[in-house]
Write a protein that holds these residues in place. Structure first.
Motif, PDB file in Angstrom:
ATOM      1  N   GLN A 101      -8.818 -10.066  13.921  1.00 58.76           N
ATOM      2  CA  GLN A 101     -10.066  -9.601  14.526  1.00 58.76           C
ATOM      3  C   GLN A 101      -9.876  -8.238  15.177  1.00 58.76           C
ATOM      4  N   LYS A 102      -8.706  -8.016  15.796  1.00 61.34           N
ATOM      5  CA  LYS A 102      -8.419  -6.719  16.392  1.00 61.34           C
ATOM      6  C   LYS A 102      -8.339  -5.637  15.334  1.00 61.34           C
ATOM      7  N   GLU A 103      -7.736  -5.968  14.186  1.00 62.54           N
ATOM      8  CA  GLU A 103      -7.650  -5.006  13.103  1.00 62.54           C
ATOM      9  C   GLU A 103      -9.035  -4.637  12.586  1.00 62.54           C
ATOM     10  N   ILE A 104      -9.916  -5.611  12.547  1.00 60.12           N
ATOM     11  CA  ILE A 104     -11.285  -5.345  12.090  1.00 60.12           C
ATOM     12  C   ILE A 104     -12.018  -4.456  13.085  1.00 60.12           C
ATOM     13  N   ASP A 105     -11.955  -4.804  14.381  1.00 59.68           N
ATOM     14  CA  ASP A 105     -12.687  -4.070  15.408  1.00 59.68           C
ATOM     15  C   ASP A 105     -12.193  -2.633  15.561  1.00 59.68           C
ATOM     16  N   GLU A 106     -10.889  -2.412  15.443  1.00 63.53           N
ATOM     17  CA  GLU A 106     -10.306  -1.105  15.693  1.00 63.53           C
ATOM     18  C   GLU A 106     -10.001  -0.345  14.407  1.00 63.53           C
ATOM     19  N   GLY A 107     -10.261  -0.947  13.256  1.00 65.42           N
ATOM     20  CA  GLY A 107      -9.994  -0.278  11.996  1.00 65.42           C
ATOM     21  C   GLY A 107      -8.525  -0.063  11.722  1.00 65.42           C
ATOM     22  N   LEU A 108      -7.672  -0.966  12.173  1.00 62.28           N
ATOM     23  CA  LEU A 108      -6.229  -0.826  11.996  1.00 62.28           C
ATOM     24  C   LEU A 108      -5.829  -1.164  10.570  1.00 62.28           C
ATOM     25  N   PRO A 109      -4.687  -0.638  10.115  1.00 67.17           N
ATOM     26  CA  PRO A 109      -4.214  -0.987   8.770  1.00 67.17           C
ATOM     27  C   PRO A 109      -3.792  -2.440   8.700  1.00 67.17           C
ATOM     28  N   HIS A 110      -3.942  -3.020   7.519  1.00 64.13           N
ATOM     29  CA  HIS A 110      -3.581  -4.415   7.344  1.00 64.13           C
ATOM     30  C   HIS A 110      -2.087  -4.540   7.074  1.00 64.13           C
ATOM     31  N   SER A 111      -1.619  -5.752   7.067  1.00 63.03           N
ATOM     32  CA  SER A 111      -0.217  -6.015   6.767  1.00 63.03           C
ATOM     33  C   SER A 111       0.027  -5.888   5.270  1.00 63.03           C
ATOM     34  N   PHE A 112       1.081  -5.163   4.885  1.00 63.33           N
ATOM     35  CA  PHE A 112       1.398  -5.005   3.474  1.00 63.33           C
ATOM     36  C   PHE A 112       2.424  -6.024   2.997  1.00 63.33           C
ATOM     37  N   ASP A 113       2.596  -7.070   3.816  1.00 60.61           N
ATOM     38  CA  ASP A 113       3.304  -8.243   3.336  1.00 60.61           C
ATOM     39  C   ASP A 113       2.297  -9.112   2.591  1.00 60.61           C
ATOM     40  N   LEU A 155     -11.480   5.337  -8.189  1.00 60.62           N
ATOM     41  CA  LEU A 155     -10.342   4.804  -7.454  1.00 60.62           C
ATOM     42  C   LEU A 155     -10.331   5.392  -6.053  1.00 60.62           C
ATOM     43  N   THR A 156      -9.996   4.560  -5.059  1.00 54.34           N
ATOM     44  CA  THR A 156      -9.974   4.988  -3.666  1.00 54.34           C
ATOM     45  C   THR A 156      -8.726   4.453  -2.985  1.00 54.34           C
ATOM     46  N   GLU A 157      -8.098   5.296  -2.172  1.00 60.11           N
ATOM     47  CA  GLU A 157      -6.942   4.862  -1.391  1.00 60.11           C
ATOM     48  C   GLU A 157      -7.402   4.360  -0.029  1.00 60.11           C
ATOM     49  N   THR A 158      -6.805   3.276   0.447  1.00 54.42           N
ATOM     50  CA  THR A 158      -7.137   2.753   1.768  1.00 54.42           C
ATOM     51  C   THR A 158      -6.005   1.870   2.279  1.00 54.42           C
ATOM     52  N   ASN A 159      -5.955   1.746   3.606  1.00 50.61           N
ATOM     53  CA  ASN A 159      -5.032   0.796   4.241  1.00 50.61           C
ATOM     54  C   ASN A 159      -5.736   0.011   5.339  1.00 50.61           C
ATOM     55  N   SER A 160      -7.075   0.044   5.319  1.00 56.69           N
ATOM     56  CA  SER A 160      -7.877  -0.647   6.327  1.00 56.69           C
ATOM     57  C   SER A 160      -8.350  -1.984   5.781  1.00 56.69           C
ATOM     58  N   ILE A 161      -8.131  -3.044   6.524  1.00 56.63           N
ATOM     59  CA  ILE A 161      -8.547  -4.372   6.103  1.00 56.63           C
ATOM     60  C   ILE A 161     -10.067  -4.466   6.023  1.00 56.63           C
ATOM     61  N   THR A 162     -10.762  -3.701   6.883  1.00 55.71           N
ATOM     62  CA  THR A 162     -12.232  -3.712   6.841  1.00 55.71           C
ATOM     63  C   THR A 162     -12.743  -3.132   5.534  1.00 55.71           C
ATOM     64  N   ASP A 163     -12.172  -1.993   5.114  1.00 59.17           N
ATOM     65  CA  ASP A 163     -12.581  -1.393   3.841  1.00 59.17           C
ATOM     66  C   ASP A 163     -12.275  -2.316   2.674  1.00 59.17           C
ATOM     67  N   VAL A 164     -11.137  -2.988   2.745  1.00 59.15           N
ATOM     68  CA  VAL A 164     -10.753  -3.880   1.654  1.00 59.15           C
ATOM     69  C   VAL A 164     -11.769  -4.997   1.491  1.00 59.15           C
ATOM     70  N   VAL A 165     -12.123  -5.659   2.584  1.00 55.39           N
ATOM     71  CA  VAL A 165     -13.049  -6.789   2.516  1.00 55.39           C
ATOM     72  C   VAL A 165     -14.438  -6.324   2.079  1.00 55.39           C
ATOM     73  N   ASP A 166     -14.918  -5.205   2.646  1.00 51.95           N
ATOM     74  CA  ASP A 166     -16.245  -4.710   2.290  1.00 51.95           C
ATOM     75  C   ASP A 166     -16.348  -4.377   0.809  1.00 51.95           C
ATOM     76  N   ASN A 167     -15.259  -3.903   0.224  1.00 53.95           N
ATOM     77  CA  ASN A 167     -15.278  -3.542  -1.195  1.00 53.95           C
ATOM     78  C   ASN A 167     -15.040  -4.746  -2.092  1.00 53.95           C
ATOM     79  N   LEU A 168     -14.239  -5.694  -1.645  1.00 54.05           N
ATOM     80  CA  LEU A 168     -13.987  -6.876  -2.471  1.00 54.05           C
ATOM     81  C   LEU A 168     -15.265  -7.658  -2.735  1.00 54.05           C
TER      82      LEU A 168
END
Length: 515
Positions: free
Chosen positions: A19-31, A104-117
């Motif tokens: 939730q913090k990553e979503i609110d602050e636009g932090l990068p997601h875990s690449f694990d 094609l778009t580069e991103t590391n934000s979990i919010t962008d990933v979910v919105d596009n998926l």
């Protein structure tokens, strides 16, 4: 601490982290495992979420997507197979250069990933990398280009918009291949995000109109927008009036003409209609067919529409007022036939008119909701049977049947369905006032309607333009349709930046072949 308590705390910790990553636009875990858990939490453990892994030289590459939203064969040919055959350096840059997809778009934000998926995009990333790649391969079910149904034409292009905003923009750009054509994209909706595109010609459309449109779109806070007609209601000046303030059309050529006149067009994804503004009352009685015909034919048809709408609003109330209070205005020859026609009718004229108007609206609504062939048959047969039976049963008179039919036909002459419906609704209160106060009641309603129209604005512009404020030069675009040599300037009501359309000297110049 028990194992159950420890598991619950770990789950809560992970949810707060996501939730913090979503609110602050932090990068997601690449694990890959942690990323999968984050996605499942954000999409409420949706079962159609797929996370596929491919091993390349001992390194794992993850592909995330919703299986019902992507083109499976296209993903296999353009993403999976090139990755399996990839031999270069495995990182997001190498992946981007390998995939055979245009968008094609580069991103590391979990919010962008979910919105596009959720919009049919595939997300690809390598274990431990710094960024991932969004590849748009959405399989959006859209129908092929078809003939317009709600706005039928005899002359001119018959093609209509579809539910694909990309196809609709392509149709407009095909007609307006001007490099000054500007397209601005907005995403509206907190839950279901819809793409909205603002389209205008930069050196023609007035900047104030563009800024007003832009501000009203960005100020919208809503969970979802279903259709462009809903968006038009959200951005209009007056939400309480019965009159529509924006034209909604399914014809690309009407959007083309409006853009060249200095207006602005809005497209909404998954909607087959476009919004045109600012729109005046006169615009709702204009048809693109008027332009494709010769100028005298186009002017004649517009005059017919204006007269038909006038009769549609006032003919039935005038019948009620005359038979209730003003018998002296009826010629003596007609008075006899009126008396004979109403001799067996036990109801007052106002109730008789309201009853027939309600029946007509009932037939129209039922015919619109039934399948096409059944609806047409039901409308014709139902109107004849009910009308004839009403006269024989003494519920109504023959003359009122004719008047109601003329009023209904008059409302159907409007090219815009919205303004035709508004006219049909207006008849009911005017009929009631005519039954209560006669001609005085009709004049009261007419004056009230005129004052109301004078107060309405569309994007801050007068709704009755060019009648009020009066602009003589714009009458050739609204009430009349003059020859093209007189259409050398764009409509002043739209306040275009580039006002010229045809050079004045060449507009009136005619040459023979040998000159």
């Amino acid at each position: 601490m028990t194992k159950l308590t420890s598991r619950v705390l770990n789950t809560l910790f992970k949810r707060r982290k996501v939730q913090k990553e979503i609110d602050e636009g932090l990068p997601h875990s690449f694990d890959i495992q942690e990323f999968h858990e984050e996605l499942l939490f954000l999409v409420s453990n949706s079962e159609d979420l797929v996370l596929r892994t491919i091993t390349l030289d001992g390194q794992e590459v993850a592909i995330a997507y919703f299986e019902d939203l992507v083109n499976a064969s296209f993903m296999q040919d353009s993403i999976v197979r090139p990755l399996e055959e990839f031999t270069g350096e495995i990182d997001y840059r190498g992946i981007k250069n390998t995939i055979n997809i245009a968008k094609l778009t580069e991103t590391n934000s979990i919010t962008d990933v979910v919105d596009n998926l959720v919009n049919g995009t595939v997300y690809i990333f390598k274990q431990g990398d710094t960024h991932g790649i969004l590849a748009d391969i959405a399989d959006k079910g859209t129908r092929a280009l078809e003939k317009a149904e709600t706005e039928s034409l005899v002359f001119g292009p018959k093609i209509s918009f579809t539910e694909s905003i990309a196809k609709n923009l392509n149709l407009i750009r095909s007609n307006v291949n001007d490099p000054k054509l500007c397209v601005e994209t907005f995403m509206i909706g907190t839950r279901t995000k819809k793409k909205v595109q603002l389209i205008y010609i930069k050196d023609i459309a007035e900047e104030d109109n563009v800024n007003t449109f832009r501000q009203r779109i960005t100020d919208i806070e809503v969970d979802s927008i279903i259709d462009s007609t809903v968006l038009a209601q959200m951005i209009e000046d007056d939400s309480y009036t019965i009159f529509p303030q924006f034209i909604t059309t399914e014809l690309p050529d009407r959007c083309t003409i409006s853009l060249l006149h200095g207006k602005i067009v809005l497209l909404v994804d998954r909607s087959p209609t476009a919004i045109i503004g600012p729109s005046t009352l006169m615009n709702f009685f204009e048809s693109t067919e008027d332009i494709y015909m010769r100028w005298n034919m186009g002017t004649f048809l517009r005059m017919i529409r204006f007269v038909a709408i006038f009769f549609s609003i006032l003919l039935t109330p005038a019948y009620v007022a005359v038979l209730t209070y003003h018998y002296e205005v009826i010629p003596s020859a007609l008075l006899v036939s009126l008396g004979q026609s109403r001799s067996n009718v036990p109801f007052p004229p106002v109730f008789e008119a309201l009853l027939l108007e309600f029946i007509i609206e009932l037939l129209r609504e039922a015919g619109a909701r039934l399948p096409t062939k059944v609806g047409q048959t039901m409308g014709i047969v139902g109107g004849i049977v009910i009308g004839q039976a009403s006269v024989q049963a003494g519920f109504t008179s023959n003359i009122l049947i004719i008047i109601i039919a003329i009023s209904a036909l008059g409302s159907f002459t409007a090219p815009s369905y919205a303004i035709g419906t508004a006219v049909r609704i207006l008849r009911f209160p005017i009929i009631v006032m005519a039954g209560l106060y006669g001609g005085v009641g009709i004049m009261f309603c007419f004056c009230f309607l005129l004052i109301h129209l004078l107060k309405i604005t569309t994007l801050g512009r007068p709704y009755l333009s060019p009648i009020y404020p009066f602009r003589f030069s714009d009458l050739k675009y609204s009430i009349f349709r003059l020859p093209y040599q007189f259409l050398d300037k764009r409509p002043v009501s739209n306040r275009p930046i580039d006002q010229g359309r045809i050079p004045v000297k060449k507009a009136h110049m005619k040459k023979d072949v040998d000159e």
